[in-house]
Every structure is written in C-alpha cells, then in structure tokens.
Design a protein around this motif. Sequence first.
Motif, mmCIF file in Angstrom:
data_model
loop_
_atom_site.group_PDB
_atom_site.id
_atom_site.type_symbol
_atom_site.label_atom_id
_atom_site.label_comp_id
_atom_site.label_asym_id
_atom_site.label_seq_id
_atom_site.Cartn_x
_atom_site.Cartn_y
_atom_site.Cartn_z
ATOM 1 N N LEU A 169 0.857 -1.189 0.000
ATOM 2 C CA LEU A 169 0.000 0.000 0.000
ATOM 3 C C LEU A 169 0.887 1.230 0.000
ATOM 4 O O LEU A 169 1.602 1.502 0.974
ATOM 5 C CB LEU A 169 -0.902 -0.001 1.234
ATOM 6 C CG LEU A 169 -1.830 1.214 1.404
ATOM 7 C CD1 LEU A 169 -2.851 1.270 0.270
ATOM 8 C CD2 LEU A 169 -2.543 1.167 2.758
ATOM 9 N N LEU A 171 1.081 5.238 -0.143
ATOM 10 C CA LEU A 171 0.248 6.393 0.149
ATOM 11 C C LEU A 171 0.859 7.662 -0.416
ATOM 12 O O LEU A 171 2.037 7.957 -0.200
ATOM 13 C CB LEU A 171 0.076 6.530 1.669
ATOM 14 C CG LEU A 171 -0.483 5.310 2.387
ATOM 15 C CD1 LEU A 171 -0.367 5.488 3.898
ATOM 16 C CD2 LEU A 171 -1.933 5.054 1.985
ATOM 17 N N ALA A 174 -3.873 12.397 -3.513
ATOM 18 C CA ALA A 174 -4.582 11.937 -4.706
ATOM 19 C C ALA A 174 -4.305 12.795 -5.931
ATOM 20 O O ALA A 174 -4.299 12.280 -7.057
ATOM 21 C CB ALA A 174 -6.093 11.902 -4.439
ATOM 22 N N THR A 194 -5.850 1.135 -7.514
ATOM 23 C CA THR A 194 -5.930 2.490 -6.976
ATOM 24 C C THR A 194 -7.189 2.678 -6.139
ATOM 25 O O THR A 194 -8.199 1.999 -6.328
ATOM 26 C CB THR A 194 -5.950 3.541 -8.103
ATOM 27 O OG1 THR A 194 -7.017 3.238 -8.994
ATOM 28 C CG2 THR A 194 -4.639 3.582 -8.858
ATOM 29 N N HIS A 195 -7.103 3.630 -5.249
ATOM 30 C CA HIS A 195 -8.262 4.153 -4.527
ATOM 31 C C HIS A 195 -9.111 4.954 -5.511
ATOM 32 O O HIS A 195 -8.610 5.500 -6.506
ATOM 33 C CB HIS A 195 -7.746 5.048 -3.405
ATOM 34 C CG HIS A 195 -8.787 5.532 -2.451
ATOM 35 N ND1 HIS A 195 -9.633 6.573 -2.743
ATOM 36 C CD2 HIS A 195 -9.100 5.130 -1.198
ATOM 37 C CE1 HIS A 195 -10.426 6.793 -1.698
ATOM 38 N NE2 HIS A 195 -10.127 5.929 -0.752
ATOM 39 N N TYR A 217 -9.243 0.368 -10.575
ATOM 40 C CA TYR A 217 -9.882 0.780 -9.328
ATOM 41 C C TYR A 217 -10.047 -0.447 -8.442
ATOM 42 O O TYR A 217 -10.576 -1.482 -8.870
ATOM 43 C CB TYR A 217 -11.220 1.450 -9.643
ATOM 44 C CG TYR A 217 -12.148 1.557 -8.470
ATOM 45 C CD1 TYR A 217 -11.735 2.160 -7.286
ATOM 46 C CD2 TYR A 217 -13.438 1.045 -8.538
ATOM 47 C CE1 TYR A 217 -12.585 2.237 -6.194
ATOM 48 C CE2 TYR A 217 -14.299 1.126 -7.465
ATOM 49 C CZ TYR A 217 -13.864 1.722 -6.288
ATOM 50 O OH TYR A 217 -14.698 1.793 -5.213
ATOM 51 N N ALA A 234 -3.006 4.907 -2.857
ATOM 52 C CA ALA A 234 -4.159 5.515 -2.178
ATOM 53 C C ALA A 234 -3.723 6.779 -1.453
ATOM 54 O O ALA A 234 -2.533 6.964 -1.170
ATOM 55 C CB ALA A 234 -4.755 4.520 -1.175
ATOM 56 N N ALA A 238 -6.632 6.984 3.687
ATOM 57 C CA ALA A 238 -7.170 5.631 3.570
ATOM 58 C C ALA A 238 -6.569 4.676 4.598
ATOM 59 O O ALA A 238 -7.178 3.645 4.912
ATOM 60 C CB ALA A 238 -6.914 5.092 2.161
ATOM 61 N N TRP A 243 -11.685 0.371 4.275
ATOM 62 C CA TRP A 243 -11.338 0.194 2.859
ATOM 63 C C TRP A 243 -10.108 -0.694 2.695
ATOM 64 O O TRP A 243 -9.981 -1.424 1.711
ATOM 65 C CB TRP A 243 -11.109 1.569 2.233
ATOM 66 C CG TRP A 243 -10.810 1.549 0.767
ATOM 67 C CD1 TRP A 243 -11.702 1.486 -0.264
ATOM 68 C CD2 TRP A 243 -9.505 1.607 0.172
ATOM 69 N NE1 TRP A 243 -11.042 1.501 -1.460
ATOM 70 C CE2 TRP A 243 -9.697 1.581 -1.225
ATOM 71 C CE3 TRP A 243 -8.214 1.686 0.675
ATOM 72 C CZ2 TRP A 243 -8.633 1.623 -2.126
ATOM 73 C CZ3 TRP A 243 -7.139 1.730 -0.215
ATOM 74 C CH2 TRP A 243 -7.354 1.693 -1.601
ATOM 75 N N CYS A 244 -9.191 -0.648 3.658
ATOM 76 C CA CYS A 244 -7.932 -1.399 3.555
ATOM 77 C C CYS A 244 -8.072 -2.879 3.892
ATOM 78 O O CYS A 244 -7.171 -3.670 3.593
ATOM 79 C CB CYS A 244 -6.881 -0.779 4.482
ATOM 80 S SG CYS A 244 -6.268 0.831 3.964
ATOM 81 N N GLU A 335 -11.285 10.198 2.490
ATOM 82 C CA GLU A 335 -11.632 9.974 1.090
ATOM 83 C C GLU A 335 -12.813 9.003 1.031
ATOM 84 O O GLU A 335 -13.048 8.230 1.958
ATOM 85 C CB GLU A 335 -10.437 9.372 0.352
ATOM 86 C CG GLU A 335 -9.198 10.247 0.367
ATOM 87 C CD GLU A 335 -9.302 11.390 -0.612
ATOM 88 O OE1 GLU A 335 -10.293 11.457 -1.351
ATOM 89 O OE2 GLU A 335 -8.382 12.220 -0.632
ATOM 90 N N GLU A 337 -14.914 5.703 0.445
ATOM 91 C CA GLU A 337 -14.488 4.317 0.507
ATOM 92 C C GLU A 337 -14.840 3.571 -0.773
ATOM 93 O O GLU A 337 -14.273 2.528 -1.058
ATOM 94 C CB GLU A 337 -15.125 3.614 1.709
ATOM 95 C CG GLU A 337 -14.606 4.139 3.029
ATOM 96 C CD GLU A 337 -15.131 3.341 4.194
ATOM 97 O OE1 GLU A 337 -15.694 2.255 3.963
ATOM 98 O OE2 GLU A 337 -14.981 3.796 5.331
#
Length: 355
Positions: A169, A171, A174, A194-195, A217, A234, A238, A243-244, A335, A337
């Motif tokens: 992951l 970070l 965005a 991607t987020h 996505y 992301a 996040a 979401w993770c 952000e 989810e």
Amino acid sequence: MPGLLELTPNGLYCSAGDFYVDPWRPVERAVVTHAHTDHAVWGCGTYLCAADGRRVLRRRIGPEPAIEAVAYGERVRRDGVTVSLHPAGHILGSAQIRLERGGEVWVVSGDYKTEPDPTCAPFEPVRCHLFVTESTFGLPVYRWRPQAELFAEIDGWWRANQAAGRATLLLGYALGKAQRLLAGIDPEIGPIYTHGAVEKLNGDYRAAGVRLPDTTYAGDAEAGTDWSRALVVAPPSALGTPWCRRFGELSAGFASGWMRLRGPRRRRAVDRGFALSDHADWPSLLAAIEATGAERVRVTHGYAETVVRWLDERGLDAAVMPTRFEGELDDGVPEPEEGPAQDEPPGEGDEEPPA
C-alpha cells in the motif's frame, strides 16, 4: 506589501486588475496557481488557470463556475494589468502568476519544484522585481535524494513484499503525488490498483496527455484477487480505514517530503517512508529565488522566517507574508471508501507538515 498586490482578509488582491491570486475565501474573480484546495478555493465567480490544469480544477470546484484557461506564457489583460502564467513544476497545470503594470513585474509562485517530473511541465524561472515564494521545506535539512534512487527503493520494497506474501500500500496525495508515483514505478513488477479518488484523477491526467501505467480501481477487482502481488496507490487518509481490510496482510509506505525526518514517519504509523516531494528542497528553493533576479522577496507557506533571515543576510529586501495556511495541510476529511462514482471530499493538500 503596496504595489501590484495587497494583502486583504480574502488574500492577495490586485486592485488595478480587480482580481485575487489564490484567494482564501470565495471572490468574484480568481487567478489560481493550481488546483490544490489551499490555492483554489471553492465558490469564486470566475477562475483563470493554466490550460493544462483545467480538468483537475474543474473536478475540484464543480461544474458551475466559469473557468478561463490559457496556455503557458499567453498574456491576458485584466483592466490595467497584464497577466501571464508560467510553469511551476508542482503538479499538472501548476503555474506561477506573472503580473506587469507600468514596467513593474511581480511573480506569485504558488507551490513549485525544480526537479524534472513527467506528469507536469517543468519549472520555468521568471525574471521579476518582486517574487512571492513558498517555503514549505525551507530548512537546510531538507535535501532530496535523486529520484531514480527513490523509485528503485520503492520498487525493491514492492518486490520484497511480494516475496513475503504481503500487499503493498503506497500512500500519496490523490492529486499530483499519486500520479507522479505511478509514472515513476516499474509497472512490470505486478498489477497496480488504486483508490477511487486517485483513479478519477488518473483519468484527468491521461486526458491531458500524461502517460501513466495501466491501473484498476480496487473496488472493481475480481473476487479472490491475489493482493500479495499488487501495488495499491491511495491517499494517506485511507490508512487504517475499513477500505484497507480487503487487502489482507499489507505493508504501508508513505511518499512525502516530511519522510526526510523520522518523527513524522513514526506518527504516520507506516512501515516505510519515501522522501519524495512536489516542493523544492532547500538548495532548489534558494536557487529558484536567485534565478528570478528579484530584489524584493516575500516568503509564505512553511519555514518563512528562516528563509527571510537567509535572504536578509545576503542583502535582499525580504519579509514574511502571512497566510491562512501553514504549508500544505491535509484537511483531514476521509476519502470516499467506494468508487469513482462517489463525490470527492473537500480535498487534501499535497504535503502535511509534522505535528
């Protein structure tokens, strides 16, 4: 700061042209350096921006306000003032605002970096009498390593996570940072997800002609996806959210200039920190100021007093210019989810300073 610009409760105002540069509150006419929300406030009547940044600005401010987009270097008249926008090298469409009236030239830099970046036009020094500069990383400790080294380190970390059976992951904010990361990593290592907030902006970058690797996505991933091979890009907000959970065991890394120091990395609770910034480091900041030839410098955003002291000692007329913002701030709004169909929150800064 009398002259072409004055500091008002709404931010920098040019009375001769009747417009604001990066206003702090909604105004009738705004000239904006770029689409980060500490520079492009919602609710203005009209916006003037660089053509490269029109799509990302529209995404940030919504469908209603009028946007006039001009090519870099194109001159437009605002009553008695000639305005032109010049590349700042910060993110897609970022610009320095050049104002000229009666032979006097002032430049507001917004945020900038001088390192090459395939996702935006390179920084262009602009000669002027007065230069308004940021100082987000205006301390001698902030000196960036070569980008090739950093991206090789990120690629190596991704491979090591694959070998250990962990998802990776990565970070980064965005708008701007995420796309720069995607443009720099080796896409042959594995699949890239991607987020939703990142994926929407990826589309805007691609539409502007920026080449990015194929991304998916994360919400569209098939059931049973082997996340241990994947890189997931992301925004920082996040991390630690529901979401993770879909990724199972993971290793998290954060790309930010603040990762140059250990404290911010510990507070972020990430496994790895990569000191990759979309702002100038200390030597680049000073070199950029010198390249303008300006005898007067106004310093804002970040370690302004340190930069002013350094410039004063070298005979320049330097002063701190107050701002509503202390560097690039993450406004802390999570952000979404779910996917690209959801609305984006009020936005995030490119860099978040240590607490």
